[in-house]
Every structure is written in structure tokens, then in C-alpha cells.
Motif scaffolding. Structure first.
Motif, short mmCIF file in Angstrom:
data_model
loop_
_atom_site.label_atom_id
_atom_site.label_comp_id
_atom_site.label_asym_id
_atom_site.label_seq_id
_atom_site.Cartn_x
_atom_site.Cartn_y
_atom_site.Cartn_z
N GLN A 96 0.87 -1.36 -0.08
CA GLN A 96 0.02 0.01 -0.04
C GLN A 96 0.77 1.28 -0.23
N GLY A 98 3.82 1.17 1.15
CA GLY A 98 5.18 0.56 0.53
C GLY A 98 6.21 0.96 1.68
N TYR A 99 6.05 1.67 2.54
CA TYR A 99 7.19 1.85 3.55
C TYR A 99 7.76 0.58 4.35
N GLN A 101 7.61 -2.40 3.40
CA GLN A 101 7.89 -3.44 2.36
C GLN A 101 9.18 -3.89 1.88
N CYS A 132 3.38 -3.77 9.51
CA CYS A 132 2.92 -2.97 8.34
C CYS A 132 1.29 -2.19 8.92
N ARG A 133 1.42 -1.04 8.92
CA ARG A 133 0.41 -0.22 9.51
C ARG A 133 -0.82 -0.07 8.46
N CYS A 134 -0.39 -0.27 7.14
CA CYS A 134 -1.76 -0.24 6.14
C CYS A 134 -2.29 -1.37 6.10
N THR A 136 -1.21 -5.01 5.25
CA THR A 136 -0.88 -5.69 3.88
C THR A 136 -0.63 -7.28 4.32
S1 FES Z 1 2.48 -0.95 3.08
FE1 FES Z 1 2.48 0.88 4.41
S2 FES Z 1 3.10 0.18 6.20
FE2 FES Z 1 3.09 -1.45 5.26
#
Ligand code: FES
Ligand code: FES
Lengths: 155, 746
Positions: A96, A98-99, A101, A132-134, A136
Motif C-alpha cells: 500500500q 510501501g514504506y 515493504q 505494516c500499518r497499512c 498488507t
Molecule cells: S505498506 Fe504501508 S506500512 Fe506496510
């Protein structure tokens, strides 16, 4: 003679204070910014790199202690972004923001190097240090499974 | 630095595009015309889009500025460059919006490159990215822009072939002749197309012909991500840049009493210590002390060596445990009336049953994986910013005030956020970098530590709500009293506010339940810290209250939750809510069907359901849990959503998975605790968030819809926690009414 460290197959002088964590040597001295800062306390996994193939949290690893060792970062994981994990990551559409990843992929690569066909539980255990805060995670599991299958075919 | 020809060309092309854009920006045009195309000598075809649509429909006939909001640039070689005006933070907007353009334009996606537009509200319209609004407001204009470009290309081909445009059609970067098999590529046509008139009202594609919209187009930037090449605000490097770290005053409104810099300045690599004064405007710095060094780590070490004393000021005794007790008291007694309809008293008097409950939720901090970070370079008469941000315009406004410069002199390069969730709407961290850059005279990259990110953020409101309702003889809900108390975001702009005002509490009178006899009240809740938007904002506690209370009502009425919810919706006779009722019921039915709601489950398992309408989208979730002693495991989540026409199915599903993950975090663990004015939590050890072993299987189901598309970044948040709580109740008989369920206290 100053100490050296190998990063992605290239040798570099350790020309910073020895207690500087590898993370900051990579990010601020060498400007390899693929490896991320998330917590600075080995709690999130964003900074994961390989030290002689082994997943390591670079934010708490003094660079001076790594003289002579070989480091792999996300930038050096494969030649053409074609590591089975990188391919699987694209196939599944994991990132998401990507940070996190790079850390996720480096951690997973180290897992697959020692356990080519991990069970769901083994994946969860190995990947628990990577936040991963998003959210995934579901796709991370899927992609690791795909990469493991791919590796099984290669053998 | 080595000369970089490629980079120069890219920059040059960008400069040309920007120059053109600003020319377009100054054109006075007729209100009806919102598309503009033109060619420049060595450029290709440009199309700009003006927003918002609503202003175009307005009846005033005065000419308006042409404000192109997005740019399509079909280059001479046929490559298509699309600028995305909205900010990317992982929600996929920089793929979703350009894919709409490309679809209407019949562009080959492999020829498309997406660029993040720099901050310029005049050119791009509002770039503030929040409220799940991007897709809602930009879908139509994006389609129009793409369709116009397509028609211009078709017209160009018709001209070449000396035929009518009706004899030609566009497909995947080519225009074809209907009668023979002749074709011309977009690259061949661009120069001619650029001189065609811009169509007034281009015809849009039929839904059946969509190539990308409603499918699962991969994100344009994932390739960069898996190689570690995507550049976030924390990754920016500019020549001459120094690094900074900061420690803030731990209490809102506090001030610096003293600082001893001696030891900090001895740290190798440290070059300066800078006091950053509090800036008393919304999104200004809390005030702090920064250390500047030639790398981030030395700066952080320096901060640790500072000896700082703070004067905590008026909020120095803020204690969230004490405060929460007070909030609960304030909602359990009469409070400020906000809205009233029907006759609540007589409904209550005639009640067969009364049900009442109090629900609470603590503060949350966003905790994106990338802490606040930006680079700022302040010069005498201008300033350049590279920031992970959700709102470049706010950066320009705040810096303009702080630096005493015109907004136009502040250039904001919008970097992708490594997660944001509402946090990076507020630009205090950018203003601090500006303050430090100004003080030391070099560009500064300020990256907050995780601890500062946790301790000195803008927090999701803590809240208490009390709901009391009556059931009549038939088990219908006849009356509803809803009292809530929470420090509102309004306090950021007006600290004297003591009660959440009517606009923050309007959910109660507008909720699609539409209860006929209703009263809403707002309880005393002054703010003692900075309150800010957090993904889904107030919908989190509204979802909690409505979703769990529906379950409690169902139990009292002796029916299941689904029956109760349908009964409430069916009783809503407000014609203005007919659509909300219909669509809410439809997502509920879908989630129930897909999860097998009502099926018998093994001992110790439960299936809970909840639905919530927020940000103009509808989401129902069915959550399946399995108890493990006092703990529980979420096994599976079925989420059903109606967001109108879906732009990107895979992206929409990803947002649902993300909402579930964040939902588990906040339901189970997350809570910011204040003691003596300051936040106690600091890092992921004492502000734990959900990890991979807690991740359930999430199944996303869509309602097929032709309705206008609505956003999905936030709407999945609200129904999760109540569905979970209802599932746990079914599985264990234990009713949770407070979030988080398992508070982690340090
Ligand atoms: S993709 Fe956003 S924190 Fe993992
Ligand atoms: S930054 Fe190293 S584990 Fe978080």
C-alpha cells in the motif's frame, strides 16, 4: 587502515563513528534509502537487511561491529528485481504505502533461504517482527507462499 | 554531481508543462468550458481539467479563472504523462485517478507515466487529501478530460484520412479507420490533435467498454517499492542538507524553561542546537529543541544529551483515566441539547422495554510506519519543501505566515507518505524544519523519532456515549436518546470550545436509522491535547455505539442482529433517507449471506455483524471469532461494500484489508494514555499495533452499482469494532463496551 564493510557486493570504508547503527550509515552516509527507519528500537522491522544472509535489524546494529561482513539491502537483493519474492509481491499487489515493504521482503527472503516451504505458522512466526500499518499482512502471506512454490520449481 | 542529461530533460519537460499550466491558469474562460487543450512548440498535447464541477454548474454567469486540476500530457513520442494532483499515501489514488483518464482516452496503460504534481492549489484545485473525497469529486472530470483527448485524437485521424470522425474509433493508443484497416498511433497524431478544438461535451464510454475502471489494474508504483526506489519524505536528499532531530514540549501550551546544550554539542557530527518556538496557529509547532548534525543518528544522540526543563502550563495535569471518568459522568446526566424530533418522552413512557448502555473509546495516535519527515530549504525570498504530506496547501499557508513570504514563493514537492492516516494533513513537522533551516542557513531534513511521533501527535478524540432506547410491544425501536462527549477537532481552531458542537454531533440526527422520536445531546469535553483527524475520524466511535447497541437491542427484543437492523431500517419513513436505507440493507444482506450469518458454530466461536454509512460509502462487516481463553482470534472477516462504481477492485479490497488490520489494532490494543499532562506511550512496545499473526482472512464483496463512485480509504473502519464485539459476545457471553478491549498499560 580503516575497517571496511561489504554492501551489495561492493566494499566501503567505515568512515563514521563505529557505534553508528548500520541503518544510518546506509541511509545518511551512503544514501541507500531503500532501508527504512520506523522505530529505531528493533520493534518494527522496517530497517531489515541481511548480514551474511541473515535478516538483521539494522537500526540497532553498530556498523563498527560489522567490519568484514557482507550486507545485502533491498537494493541488492536481486539484479533485475527478479527475486521470486519481488515477483510474487508484484503479482499479488502487496504494497500500500510501501514504506514497510523493503523490510518485509528482506525478512521473508531470509526465511525462505533457511526454510524453503514454510507453513502458515512458520510464516507468521518469522514475520511477526515486521509491522505494516497499512495492513498488507494477508497479501504478504500469499506472496511468500507463491515465492516458495516458485523456488520449489527452480530446484 | 555528475551532469544528468536524462534528468535535465525530464526537468525541462516538466518546466515547460508547468509554464503552460500557469498560462492556462490565467486564462479567463467561459464557465461551461472546463477543458482546455493546446500544443506547445516542442511538447505535444496538454489537457487541463478545472474543478470543482459544482462551481461550473453554478448559475452565476461571471467568467471564472480556468483552474486546471490535472494535466494530461501526450508527448510527441506517444507516451502519456498524467499528473496526479491528490496526495498518495498508499491508498492508490495516483493509480486510480490516472487510470480513469487512460480508460476514457483509450490509452495503453504501459505507455502511461504518473507524476505527482507539486503543491499548487491554483493550478490543481484542492490537493488536500482526506475525507475519502478524491474519487468522489474527481471521477467525472477525469473521465471528461480523457474523453476529450480521445475525441481530439480521433478528429486528428479523421482529418488525415479526410473522412468524418464517425468513421474512426480509438483503441489502445491507436485510431482505426472503420472501413479499411488503416490505423495511426497516438504518437503520430499528437501534433495534429493538439490543434483540434477541445470538445465541449465529449461522449463518455459505456460501462461495458471500460478497460481499466472497475478492474484490478496494478498500482503504477509497486515496482519501485519492491526495489526500494520509491522516495518518501524521509528519503529526500538535497545538496548541502543537514539532518535534525527534535524533542517537543510534552504538553500542549507548555513552554521551554531551560535547556543545557553542552553535552549535545559534544556529540560527534552535531553542528547546532536550535530552539524551536511554539507557533500558535493550527498545524504550528508545539515548540521544542532541535539538534542539527551531519546525519540523523548523531542528531538523535544529541537530543538525548540535552537537558531540558519545561513549564507544562495549563494542561499539565491532564490524566486520561480521570478525564474518561468525567466524560462518562457527563453523558450519564442531561447535557447540551443538539437536536430533537418527534416525542421522545411519550415513546419512553409507553415503552415495553428500555435498553441503555455506555460506550467509551480512548485516544489513538496514527503511527504511520514513516514518522513525520520533510526537507525544507529556506532562502531569503523563497523556500522549497519536500514533504510527505496530505495537504501541500496547508504547508504553504502555515509557512507563508511563519516566514512572512507569499504563498507562491513556497514551492512544495509532494512526496508519497509512508502511511499518513490523517496525521500528515497537519504540517507542524514541516514548519519546524523551516524554523531550523532558517536558523542554520542550510536545507534541513527533520525526521521525528517514533517516540516524538507517539508522544506529541494530534490524537483521535477519546469519547464516551450513552444511548437509551425504547422498544414497543412489537419489538420496534420507538425512541432514542443519544448523549456523547468528546473533545472535538474544532478545538484545534478554537481552544475555548467546551462541547463538541452541532456539526460534530450531527451524525445522530442524520444517521440512516432515522428513529422518529429522538434527542441528541453533547456533554462537556474540553480539549487538553491536540485533537486531529484519524482515519475515519468520528465514524470510529459512531460505528461502535450504533453497531453494538443494535446488538444489545436485538437481544432484548429476542431476535438476531440482522433482523433487528432490518427492522430499524424498515421503520425509517424519511423519504430523504430512502437510498441510505436501501443501500445499507443491501450491504448487510451481502455480508450476512457471504459469511453464513446465523449458521450454527462450534462452542466458543461467534459471528458478529455491523454496518456503517460514512464518507458516502456503505460497508457491512461480518466478523468470525474463536475464543482462546480470555483472548480471541479473528478467523475471518466478510466485508460487503457499496461505493458506487468501483474504480479499482483490487485497490478497494486492499483498503478493506487495511481497515480490518487497523480495526483490530484499535479494538484490541491501541490507546494513548496521558499522565501529568504528557503521553506515557512511546514506541511499538507500549503502543502495540496488530502484527501478522493476528491477521484474519478478509473477503471483500462488492455491490455492483452504477452510482457515482465514492471513496474507500476510511469507510471500512467503522463497522469492524462493533462486529467484533458482537461476535465475542456471541462466543463468550462477555459484552465489551470500551475500546480497546485489552488495554496495554505501562
Ligand atoms: S505498506 Fe504501508 S506500512 Fe506496510
Ligand atoms: S527501525 Fe529497526 S526495527 Fe524498527
Amino acid at each position: 587502515m580503516s575497517k571496511t564493510i561489504t554492501i551489495n557486493n561492493k566494499s566501503y570504508d567505515i568512515d563514521v563513528p563505529e557505534d553508528m547503527p548500520l541503518l544510518w550509515f546506509l541511509r545518511d552516509r551512503l544514501e541507500f534509502t531503500g532501508t527504512k527507519f520506523g522505530c529505531g528500537k528493533a520493534l518494527c522491522g522496517a530497517c531489515t537487511v541481511h548480514v551474511d544472509g541473515q535478516a538483521t535489524r539494522s537500526c540497532v546494529m553498530p556498523v563498527g561491529a560489522l567490519a568484514g561482513r557482507s550486507i545485502t539491502t533491498i537494493e541488492g537483493l536481486s539484479d533485475n528485481a527478479d527475486h521470486p519474492l519481488q515477483k510474487a509481491w508484484l503479482e499479488v499487489g502487496v504494497p500500500q504505502c510501501g514504506y514497510c515493504q523493503a523490510g518485509q521482503i528482506m525478512n521473508a527472503a531470509s526465511l525462505l533461504a533457511t526454510n524453503a516451504s514454510p507453513s502458515e505458522k512458520e510464516i507468521e512466526t518469522a514475520m511477526q517482527g515486521n509491522i505494516c500499518r497499512c495492513g498488507t499482512y494477508q497479501r504478504i502471506k500469499q506472496a511468500i507462499n507463491i515465492a516458495a512454490d516458485e523456488l520449489a520449481k527452480e530446484v | 554531481m555528475r551532469p544528468d542529461i536524462q534528468g535535465f530533460l525530464v526537468a525541462e519537460r516538466k518546466r515547460q508543462a508547468q509554464e503552460l499550466a500557469s498560462t492556462l491558469g490565467r486564462l479567463e474562460i467561459d464557465r461551461r468550458q472546463f477543458l482546455k487543450g493546446t500544443a506547445i512548440a516542442a511538447g505535444g498535447l496538454f489537457i487541463g481539467v478545472s474543478l470543482p464541477m459544482s462551481s461550473l454548474a453554478a448559475s452565476s454567469d461571471k467568467a471564472t479563472e480556468f483552474n486546471p486540476n490535472a494535466f494530461i500530457h501526450l508527448q510527441e513520442n506517444g507516451d502519456l504523462l498524467i499528473y496526479c494532483g491528490r496526495c498518495e499515501m498508499g491508498q492508490g489514488i495516483s493509480t486510480a485517478l490516472p487510470s480513469v483518464v487512460a480508460d476514457e482516452m483509450e490509452a495503453d496503460w504501459s505507455r502511461v507515466r504518473v507524476e505527482q504534481a507539486e503543491g499548487d492549489q491554483d493550478k490543481y484545485g484542492s490537493q488536500a487529501t482526506g475525507g475519502s473525497a478524491s474519487i468522489r469529486t474527481m471521477y467525472e472530470p477525469m473521465r471528461q478530460a480523457g474523453a476529450s483527448a480521445r475525441e481530439m485524437l480521433v478528429a486528428a485521424a479523421a482529418k488525415v484520412w479526410n473522412t468524418s470522425p464517425q468513421n474512426c474509433y480509438a483503441k489502445q493508443h491507436y485510431v482505426y479507420h472503420n472501413e479499411n484497416n488503416n490505423k495511426l498511433s497516438y504518437g503520430e497524431l499528437v501534433a495534429i490533435a493538439a490543434n483540434m478544438p477541445v470538445p465541449e461535451s465529449p461522449s463518455l464510454k459505456n460501462k461495458e467498454d471500460f478497460e481499466y475502471i472497475g478492474k484490478s489494474l496494478p498500482r503504477h508504483d509497486v515496482g519501485m517499492v519492491v526495489e526500494g526506489k520509491r522516495i518518501y519524505g524521509a528519503d529526500v536528499k538535497v545538496p548541502g542538507m543537514q539532518y535534525a532531530a527534535i524533542v517537543h514540549c510534552p504538553v500542549m501550551g507548555g513552554t521551554l524553561k531551560s535547556v543545557d546544550k553542552t553535552e549535545a554539542l559534544k556529540v560527534s557530527g552535531v553542528t547546532a542546537v536550535v530552539e524551536v518556538a511554539p507557533l500558535k496557529v493550527p498545524f504550528g509547532s508545539l515548540g521544542g529543541v532541535a539538534v542539527v548534525a551531519n546525519n540523523s543518528w548523531s542528531a538523535q544522540q544529541g537530543v538525548q544529551k540535552l537537558k531540558v526543563e519545561w513549564d507544562k502550563g495549563e494542561h499539565g495535569s491532564y490524566d486520561t483515566d480521570v478525564y474518561m471518568k468525567q466524560l462518562v459522568e457527563n453523558v450519564q446526566k442531561p447535557a447540551e441539547k443538539i437536536a430533537e424530533r418527534g416525542d421522545l418522552q411519550s415513546a419512553f413512557d409507553r415503552a415495553k422495554h428500555k435498553v441503555s448502555a455506555t460506550y467509551t473509546e480512548g485516544h489513538l495516535v496514527h503511527a504511520p510506519m514513516e514518522p513525520n519527515a520533510s526537507v525544507v530549504s529556506v532562502h531569503d525570498n523563497h523556500c522549497e519543501v519536500w514533504a510527505s504530506t496530505q495537504s501541500p496547501d496547508d504547508i504553504q499557508s502555515v509557512l507563508s505566515g511563519f516566514l512572512g513570504m507569499d504563498k507562491k514563493s513556497i514551492k512544495v514537492n509532494v512526496m508519497i507518505c509512508g502511511g499518513a492516516f490523517g496525521r500528515k494533513f497537519k504540517c507542524d513537522y514541516v514548519q519546524e524544519a523551516a524554523a531550523i533551516s532558517k536558523a542554520v542557513g542550510t536545507p534541513i531534513q527533520l525526521t521525528w523519532t517514533r517516540e516524538e511521533d507517539t508522544k506529541t501527535g494530534y490524537y483521535h478524540s477519546n469519547s464516551a456515549q450513552y444511548i437509551e432506547a425504547s422498544l414497543d410491544e412489537e419489538g420496534n425501536v420507538s425512541g432514542w436518546l443519544h448523549r456523547i462527549a468528546f473533545p472535538s477537532i474544532n478545538t484545534l481552531f478554537d481552544p475555548s470550545i467546551q462541547f463538541a458542537p452541532a456539526n460534530a454531533v450531527s451524525e445522530i440526527e442524520n444517521h440512516p436509522f432515522g428513529i422518529a422520536n429522538l434527542r441528541s445531546e453533547s456533554g462537556l469535553a474540553p480539549a487538553h491535547t491536540r485533537i486531529g483527524w484519524y482515519r475515519a475520524v468520528y465514524a470510529i466511535f459512531w460505528g461502535l455505539g450504533y453497531g453494538v447497541f443494535a446488538d444489545e437491542l436485538a437481544e432484548k427484543a429476542g431476535v438476531d442482529t440482522l433482523t433487528m437492523l432490518n427492522r430499524i431500517y424498515d421503520a425509517n419513513t424519511n423519504p430523504e433517507q430512502e437510498e441510505q436505507v436501501r443501500r445499507s440493507k443491501a450491504v448487510l444482506a451481502l455480508a450476512a449471506e457471504k459469511s453464513g450469518f446465523g449458521k450454527s458454530l462450534p462452542e466458543g466461536e461467534g459471528l458478529g455483524i455491523a454496518v456503517h454509512y460514512s464518507f458516502q460509502s456503505y460497508v457491512a462487516m461480518a466478523v468470525h471469532v474463536r475464543m482462546k481463553g480470555d483472548d480471541f482470534e479473528v478467523v475471518r472477516v466478510d466485508t460487503a461494500l457499496d461505493c458506487g462504481q468501483v474504480l479499482n477492485k483490487d485497490g478497494a479490497a486492499a483498503q478493506q484489508e487495511g481497515a480490518v488490520a487497523m480495526g483490530i489494532s484499535l479494538s484490541k490494543y491501541c490507546e494513548i494514555t496521558f499522565k501529568e499532562g504528557a503521553v506515557v506511550n512511546g514506541n511499538f512496545n507500549d503502543y502495540p499495533v496488530m502484527r501478522i499473526n493476528d491477521m484474519p482472512d478478509v473477503h471483500t464483496h462488492f455491490i455492483e452499482s452504477d452510482a457515482a463512485p465514492t471513496g474507500l480509504g476510511e469507510p471500512g473502519m467503522a463497522p469492524f469494532a462493533p462486529a467484533l464485539i458482537n461476535a465475542i459476545y456471541q462466543a463468550s457471553g462477555k459484552r465489551y463496551r470500551s475500546l480497546p478491549i485489552q488495554p496495554q498499560r505501562t
